[in-house]
Scaffold this active site. Sequence first.
Site, short mmCIF file in Angstrom:
data_model
loop_
_atom_site.label_atom_id
_atom_site.label_comp_id
_atom_site.label_asym_id
_atom_site.label_seq_id
_atom_site.Cartn_x
_atom_site.Cartn_y
_atom_site.Cartn_z
N SER A 1 -6.87 -8.74 -9.43
CA SER A 1 -7.67 -9.64 -8.74
C SER A 1 -8.99 -8.94 -8.41
O SER A 1 -9.76 -9.79 -7.76
CB SER A 1 -7.05 -9.91 -7.39
OG SER A 1 -6.83 -8.83 -6.77
N ALA B 1 -15.01 1.02 0.06
CA ALA B 1 -14.21 2.13 -0.06
C ALA B 1 -12.70 2.01 0.89
O ALA B 1 -12.24 0.89 0.61
CB ALA B 1 -14.87 3.31 0.11
N THR C 1 -12.46 -10.90 -6.53
CA THR C 1 -12.78 -10.19 -5.15
C THR C 1 -14.22 -9.92 -5.18
O THR C 1 -14.89 -10.21 -4.12
CB THR C 1 -12.01 -8.75 -4.86
OG1 THR C 1 -10.54 -9.16 -4.96
CG2 THR C 1 -12.22 -8.42 -3.37
N ASP D 1 -2.09 -3.42 -3.96
CA ASP D 1 -3.04 -3.01 -2.92
C ASP D 1 -3.29 -1.52 -3.27
O ASP D 1 -2.96 -0.78 -4.37
CB ASP D 1 -2.48 -2.98 -1.45
CG ASP D 1 -3.51 -3.04 -0.24
OD1 ASP D 1 -4.18 -3.78 0.10
OD2 ASP D 1 -3.76 -1.84 0.05
N ARG E 1 0.72 -1.26 0.02
CA ARG E 1 -0.09 0.07 0.10
C ARG E 1 0.92 1.41 0.01
O ARG E 1 1.73 1.47 0.85
CB ARG E 1 -0.85 -0.08 1.06
CG ARG E 1 -1.98 1.17 1.53
CD ARG E 1 -2.87 0.93 2.43
NE ARG E 1 -3.76 -0.25 2.07
CZ ARG E 1 -4.99 -0.42 2.69
NH1 ARG E 1 -5.24 0.28 3.64
NH2 ARG E 1 -5.81 -1.53 2.52
N LYS F 1 2.16 -7.60 5.27
CA LYS F 1 1.70 -6.52 4.68
C LYS F 1 2.98 -5.60 4.43
O LYS F 1 4.05 -5.28 5.14
CB LYS F 1 0.72 -5.53 5.38
CG LYS F 1 -0.11 -4.74 4.58
CD LYS F 1 -1.24 -5.21 3.84
CE LYS F 1 -2.03 -4.56 2.91
NZ LYS F 1 -3.22 -5.23 2.32
N LYS G 1 -7.38 -13.95 7.14
CA LYS G 1 -7.95 -14.19 5.87
C LYS G 1 -7.32 -15.23 5.19
O LYS G 1 -8.38 -16.12 4.59
CB LYS G 1 -7.53 -12.84 5.05
CG LYS G 1 -8.27 -12.76 3.48
CD LYS G 1 -7.87 -11.56 2.76
CE LYS G 1 -8.93 -10.43 2.96
NZ LYS G 1 -8.47 -9.36 1.81
N ALA H 1 -14.08 -3.88 1.67
CA ALA H 1 -13.04 -2.81 2.26
C ALA H 1 -12.37 -3.85 3.51
O ALA H 1 -12.62 -4.07 4.24
CB ALA H 1 -13.86 -1.66 2.71
N ASN H 2 -10.95 -3.37 3.42
CA ASN H 2 -9.96 -4.00 4.53
C ASN H 2 -10.22 -3.35 5.61
O ASN H 2 -10.34 -1.86 5.73
CB ASN H 2 -8.75 -4.03 4.04
CG ASN H 2 -8.46 -4.99 3.12
OD1 ASN H 2 -8.94 -6.13 2.89
ND2 ASN H 2 -7.49 -4.72 1.74
N1 LIG Z 1 -9.32 -4.94 -5.37
C1 LIG Z 1 -9.09 -6.20 -4.73
O1 LIG Z 1 -8.75 -7.34 -5.27
C2 LIG Z 1 -9.39 -6.11 -3.42
C3 LIG Z 1 -9.21 -7.30 -2.40
C4 LIG Z 1 -9.49 -7.29 -1.08
C5 LIG Z 1 -9.92 -6.11 -0.34
N2 LIG Z 1 -10.05 -5.02 -1.27
C6 LIG Z 1 -10.43 -3.67 -0.61
O2 LIG Z 1 -11.63 -3.32 -1.20
C7 LIG Z 1 -11.89 -1.95 -1.01
C8 LIG Z 1 -12.06 -1.37 -2.33
O3 LIG Z 1 -11.03 -1.95 -3.31
P1 LIG Z 1 -11.01 -1.43 -4.86
O4 LIG Z 1 -9.96 -2.17 -5.49
O5 LIG Z 1 -12.21 -1.37 -5.37
O6 LIG Z 1 -10.63 -0.05 -4.49
P2 LIG Z 1 -10.61 1.47 -5.63
O7 LIG Z 1 -9.46 2.24 -5.08
O8 LIG Z 1 -10.70 0.80 -7.15
O9 LIG Z 1 -12.00 1.82 -5.21
C9 LIG Z 1 -12.19 2.55 -3.92
C10 LIG Z 1 -13.41 3.64 -4.34
O10 LIG Z 1 -13.81 4.16 -3.08
C11 LIG Z 1 -13.89 5.48 -3.21
N3 LIG Z 1 -13.69 6.10 -1.84
C12 LIG Z 1 -12.75 6.41 -0.98
N4 LIG Z 1 -13.01 6.82 0.06
C13 LIG Z 1 -14.47 6.94 -0.10
C14 LIG Z 1 -15.48 7.74 1.09
N5 LIG Z 1 -15.18 7.96 2.36
N6 LIG Z 1 -16.60 7.40 0.52
C15 LIG Z 1 -16.99 7.17 -0.51
N7 LIG Z 1 -16.19 6.64 -1.64
C16 LIG Z 1 -14.78 6.54 -1.25
C17 LIG Z 1 -12.93 5.98 -4.20
O11 LIG Z 1 -13.03 7.16 -4.89
C18 LIG Z 1 -12.88 4.92 -5.36
O12 LIG Z 1 -13.81 4.89 -6.18
C19 LIG Z 1 -10.61 -1.47 -0.42
O13 LIG Z 1 -10.60 -1.19 0.89
C20 LIG Z 1 -9.43 -2.54 -0.82
O14 LIG Z 1 -8.50 -2.55 -0.06
C21 LIG Z 1 -9.91 -5.06 -2.66
#
Ligand SMILES: NC(=O)c1ccc[n+]([C@@H]2O[C@H](COP(=O)([O-])OP(=O)(O)OC[C@H]3O[C@@H](n4cnc5c(N)ncnc54)[C@H](O)[C@@H]3O)[C@@H](O)[C@H]2O)c1
Length: 362
Positions: free
Chosen positions: A153, A243, A157, A121, A47, A83, A71, A265-266
């Site tokens: 991924s 988010a 997810t 991440d 990250r 991490k 996890k 969201a983590n």
């Molecule tokens: N992508 C993966 O494979 C994966 C795997 C496990 C966990 N996650 C977790 O899932 C969550 C989403 O992942 P992603 O890949 O879609 O991330 P991403 O960055 O593509 O999307 C996150 C979205 O959330 C929005 N956002 C940020 N803060 C916000 C708030 N306070 N209110 C409303 N919207 C907000 C951002 O503008 C963005 O559009 C993250 O927490 C990520 O760590 C993702």
Amino acid sequence: MNRTDLPPSLDEYEHEELRVVRGPRSGITIAVAVHSTSRGPAIGGCRLKPYSSVGEAVADVLRLSRAMTLKCALADLPHGGGKTVAVVPGSPMNPHAREELILDIADTIGQLGGRYITGPDIGTTPEDMALIHRRTPGGAFCRPETLGGSGNSSAATARGVRAALDAAVGHVHHADSVAGLRIGVIGFGSVGRLLSESLAADGANVIITDVNDRLRSSALDRGIAWTGADLLREDLDVLVPAATGGLLDADAATACRARLVVGPANNQLASDDIDARLRERGITWVPDVIAGAGGIIHAVCREELACDEQETNARIDAIGAKVTRILTHADTHEITTLQAADAVIAHPEPTPARWPWSTHRP
Ligand SMILES: NC(=O)c1ccc[n+]([C@@H]2O[C@H](COP(=O)([O-])OP(=O)(O)OC[C@H]3O[C@@H](n4cnc5c(N)ncnc54)[C@H](O)[C@@H]3O)[C@@H](O)[C@H]2O)c1
């Protein structure tokens, strides 16, 4: 650093190792935490974030790596949790400076001698993983598919969240479909978008919110409703945090009006006690460590365990059965879902012998 110098949180979370370095090329502070290698090498994403202090970054890496251990254990993967975080500037880095940072991260991972493998991440991409892998072979999952990795991924997810959500909807709302349910999704990013599309396609009334208002037209084009309102305070059947982490603090737990909270969201809970507060209010929270496990299952199955797509998807879909087990255990024993998840890890069910990652290997 000897053990008495460690911050209290390192002892609290029982980590094996914490490495904090200033990247020799980039000058940027990098923290890598290995929570556990008892099941196998630690895995967890990298990250890049403009943390306000090194202390904040260290607290985050400790929390996130501990969650990765849970996890991996819940997903029956032969890995523990780790991490990486890096304290990047608030403004975008130029490509050369960014590459130097990624190389510094690769070297720090290399110094751990295979005890930790990273992945994408917030702030990192499959291309960054390719660079890490070039510098430290075997040090990163999710390189682009064209370079021999399993790629992005997000779809896996989203598939896993959908399995978790369907199971939880059955448990909480006694419904065998999401059709007609009012589902609020916070975050219209990679995972939130795919999940929203799948829920809308199956007849759910999906409402999106995102801090990035430029995504509004993209949602509306897909026929998905958009709101600027706080979805925590809306009447919903399901709330999906997709988010950033820490959404559920004491105020949010009091304000939340959905009966079910499940999303990728983590680290959704600002602190572990919030789970109990939600339970007192009759709100079922599905731990993010299981709801968001689809991506890591996909990466490990495809890159390490040589599973084909069908077997990998079966394994991701099995998240649903695991969620049902956790929720049932929590109800039966009147404990929180986080406590129930720990109990499920302590008493794993036998997995089919054909699964090479079975925790019941002879
Ligand atoms: N992508 C993966 O494979 C994966 C795997 C496990 C966990 N996650 C977790 O899932 C969550 C989403 O992942 P992603 O890949 O879609 O991330 P991403 O960055 O593509 O999307 C996150 C979205 O959330 C929005 N956002 C940020 N803060 C916000 C708030 N306070 N209110 C409303 N919207 C907000 C951002 O503008 C963005 O559009 C993250 O927490 C990520 O760590 C993702």
